[in-house]
Each structure stands twice: as structure tokens, then as C-alpha cells.
Design an enzyme around this catalytic site. Structure first.
Site, PDB file in Angstrom:
ATOM      1  N   SER A   5      -7.050  -1.497   0.728  1.00 36.35           N
ATOM      2  CA  SER A   5      -8.004  -1.384   1.825  1.00 36.35           C
ATOM      3  C   SER A   5      -8.328   0.065   2.165  1.00 36.35           C
ATOM      4  O   SER A   5      -9.272   0.331   2.912  1.00 36.35           O
ATOM      5  CB  SER A   5      -7.469  -2.098   3.069  1.00 36.35           C
TER       6      SER A   5
ATOM      7  N   ASN B  72      -8.014 -10.937   4.277  1.00 33.24           N
ATOM      8  CA  ASN B  72      -7.028 -11.957   4.619  1.00 33.24           C
ATOM      9  C   ASN B  72      -7.554 -12.849   5.745  1.00 33.24           C
ATOM     10  O   ASN B  72      -8.034 -12.329   6.754  1.00 33.24           O
ATOM     11  CB  ASN B  72      -5.733 -11.256   5.062  1.00 33.24           C
TER      12      ASN B  72
ATOM     13  N   GLU C 101       0.820  -1.204   0.000  1.00 29.67           N
ATOM     14  CA  GLU C 101       0.000   0.000   0.000  1.00 29.67           C
ATOM     15  C   GLU C 101       0.861   1.264   0.000  1.00 29.67           C
ATOM     16  O   GLU C 101       0.822   2.062   0.943  1.00 29.67           O
ATOM     17  CB  GLU C 101      -0.920   0.002   1.220  1.00 29.67           C
TER      18      GLU C 101
ATOM     19  N   HIS D 204     -11.309  -4.985  -2.862  1.00 25.66           N
ATOM     20  CA  HIS D 204     -10.713  -5.139  -1.540  1.00 25.66           C
ATOM     21  C   HIS D 204     -11.000  -6.546  -1.038  1.00 25.66           C
ATOM     22  O   HIS D 204     -12.086  -6.836  -0.524  1.00 25.66           O
ATOM     23  CB  HIS D 204     -11.271  -4.077  -0.594  1.00 25.66           C
TER      24      HIS D 204
END
Length: 290
Positions: free
Chosen positions: A119, A143, A92, A140
């Protein structure tokens, strides 16, 4: 019709996306410039297939078919040219995502759709890195990808209705439930998750309770499947800190990262991936080994 999907980045999220894509019937190319990371990804994906068969999630025939649909490559330019959809799953950081999108924009064919697995980051901004913002969207995933049922699909300012519909179909074929929302920093899930996780660190910093006690209270009192520290260690405390910094910049003081979280990251306590985060996983592994 989407048939060939390229997943860029063979980290935790990229591996999971490649797996659900292959089991969903797509031809998947997992791309990473790091060949050792690709080798590691292949081994882990094979293990996920094996566990899927062992626990009755998929048949051995479905596992073999899924594996046959997976390719591993370090050549993004070549893979991009053959793709119908490219899902970027790199860290990210804007400069890393920008480099990926500039490359795929140059080499992907005009019909190809672009998705970013993020995210918190703006799909509108990411869409500006290429020349097809109407075909760019955020997917998105959560996990671990193979277990979590949701994909949060986030439209950028110029994302077309057709793109949103196509990506929704892709996610559903991967076996996922979907929500399609409009862009705002943090979307739905990350805004809530970051607030809860950050507040838990403030509680720990204040001596309110141990990590175990705080996690247990959240799980049993609020019916969360995982405590905030368990989830933070799984996601990666560095990733959580990066998300909080971004949300703090965009949405203000309520997202200011807890100083204790920043200390943990500075100390290299990143969670499961480093062996130690809020919890010490080296001790857990030793106990399991015994």
C-alpha cells in the site's frame, strides 16, 4: 498467457487474493512457511466460498471449480518454478519482502512476472531485489479483497508497458476495476486514507468526540462507507502505523503518526485481529453470541 499464479503469504490479504484468483479462473498456489497459517487460510477461504454461494455471488458449481484450482504449499522454491506470476503478500517490511524476492528470482523461470501487494512501498526498490525490474510491479489490493472492487496497479521506474498491460488483464479477470499509476510514496489511496485515519486519532486524542461520533460524522457527512476507526481496526492499527511512519519519512510532517495511535499499538490494541483496537470486538462477539 498467465495461467499459474503463486501468492506468497497466507495472511488476510494473501487469502483474499488467492480466493479472487481462483474464482477468476487461475490456478493458484498459496504459499506460507507456517503450516498452521496455511490450515487457517484454507478454512477461511472455504468459508468465503460458502458465503459467496449463500448470498448468490457465485454458484455452487463455480465454488467447487474455484476450490479445485487452489493448492496450499510451504515450498516456495517449487511453486515459483511452475508459476507465470508471483504475487507477494507478506508484511510491509523491506527485509521480509527482500527475502521473498531473492528466493523467487532464483527459482522462477524467465517468463514469470513479479507483483508486490503493497500500500505504500516502492515497486522500484522492490524490483531491485531481483533481476527483472521490467517485469516487476505493485498490485495494491484492498481489504477485504473479495468485496473491494479496486486494484491499484503501480508501475516502478523500469516497469515495462507490457508488464502493466498483462497485470491489468489479470486484475480484470479477477473481477476487479483498475487504475494504473506511476510510483510515488503512498500512491493515491494510501496517502488519502492515512491522512484521514491519522487525523481521526488526533481528534480522539484531543477529546473532540468519541470514536462512534467521529466515525458517524465521517460516514454520514462525507459519504464514506466506513469510518476511519472502523477501517483502521479492519486493516490493523500496526499496519496503519507502519504506513504512516514510511510516509512521514518520505513525505514529511503532515504524516507524523498521532501519539495515541502509537500508544494503541504498543498496548497490543491492533484491531479486529487482536480482538481490540479502537473498538472492543470481544464485547461485540459476546453480544452476537447472546
Amino acid at each position: 498467457m498467465i495461467k499459474n499464479i503463486v501468492v506468497v503469504g497466507s495472511g488476510v490479504m494473501g487469502r483474499g487474493i488467492a480466493y479472487v484468483g481462483a474464482t477468476g479462473g487461475f490456478d493458484i498456489t498459496l504459499v506460507d512457511v507456517n503450516s498452521s497459517a496455511l490450515d487457517s487460510a484454507k478454512k477461511e477461504i472455504d468459508i468465503i466460498f460458502e458465503k459467496g454461494v449463500r448470498y448468490g455471488k457465485i454458484t455452487s458449481e463455480e465454488a467447487d471449480a474455484g476450490k479445485s484450482r487452489l493448492l496450499y504449499s510451504s515450498n516456495l522454491k517449487e511453486a515459483a518454478f511452475k508459476s507465470d506470476l508471483i504475487i507477494e503478500a507478506v508484511p510491509e517490511r523491506a527485509e521480509v519482502k527482500k527475502a521473498v524476492f531473492e528466493t523467487i528470482e532464483e527459482h522462477a523461470q524467465d517468463h514469470c512476472y513479479f507483483a508486490t501487494n503493497t500500500s505504500t512501498m516502492s515497486p522500484t526498490e522492490i524490483g531491485s531485489y531481483g533481476k527483472r525490474p521490467e517485469k516487476t510491479i505493485a498490485m495494491h489490493f484492498f481489504n477485504p479483497v473479495q468485496k473491494m472492487p479496486l486494484v491499484e496497479i503501480v508501475r516502478g521506474l523500469e516497469t515495462s508497458d507490457e508488464t502493466a498491460a498483462v497485470i491489468k488483464q489479470v486484475a480484470e479477470k479477477m473481477g476487479k476495476e483498475t487504475v494504473v499509476i506511476n510510483e510515488f510514496p503512498g500512491f493515491v489511496t494510501s496517502r488519502i486514507s492515512c491522512l484521514v485515519g491519522n487525523e481521526a486519532f488526533y481528534m480522539l486524542q484531543e477529546g473532540l468526540g468519541t470514536p462512534e461520533e467521529i466515525d458517524k460524522a465521517i460516514k454520514l457527512g462525507l459519504n464514506y462507507p466506513m469510518g476511519p476507526f472502523e477501517l483502521g481496526d479492519l486493516v490493523g492499527l500496526d499496519a496503519r502505523l507502519n504506513n504512516l511512519k514510511y510516509l512521514h519519512e518520505k513525505l514529511g510532517e503532515k504524516y507524523r503518526p498521532a501519539p495515541l495511535l502509537e500508544q494503541y499499538v504498543k498496548a497490543g490494541r491492533l484491531g479486529r485481529k487482536s480482538g481490540k483496537g479502537v473498538y472492543d470486538y470481544t464485547k461485540i462477539e459476546e453480544l452476537v453470541g447472546k
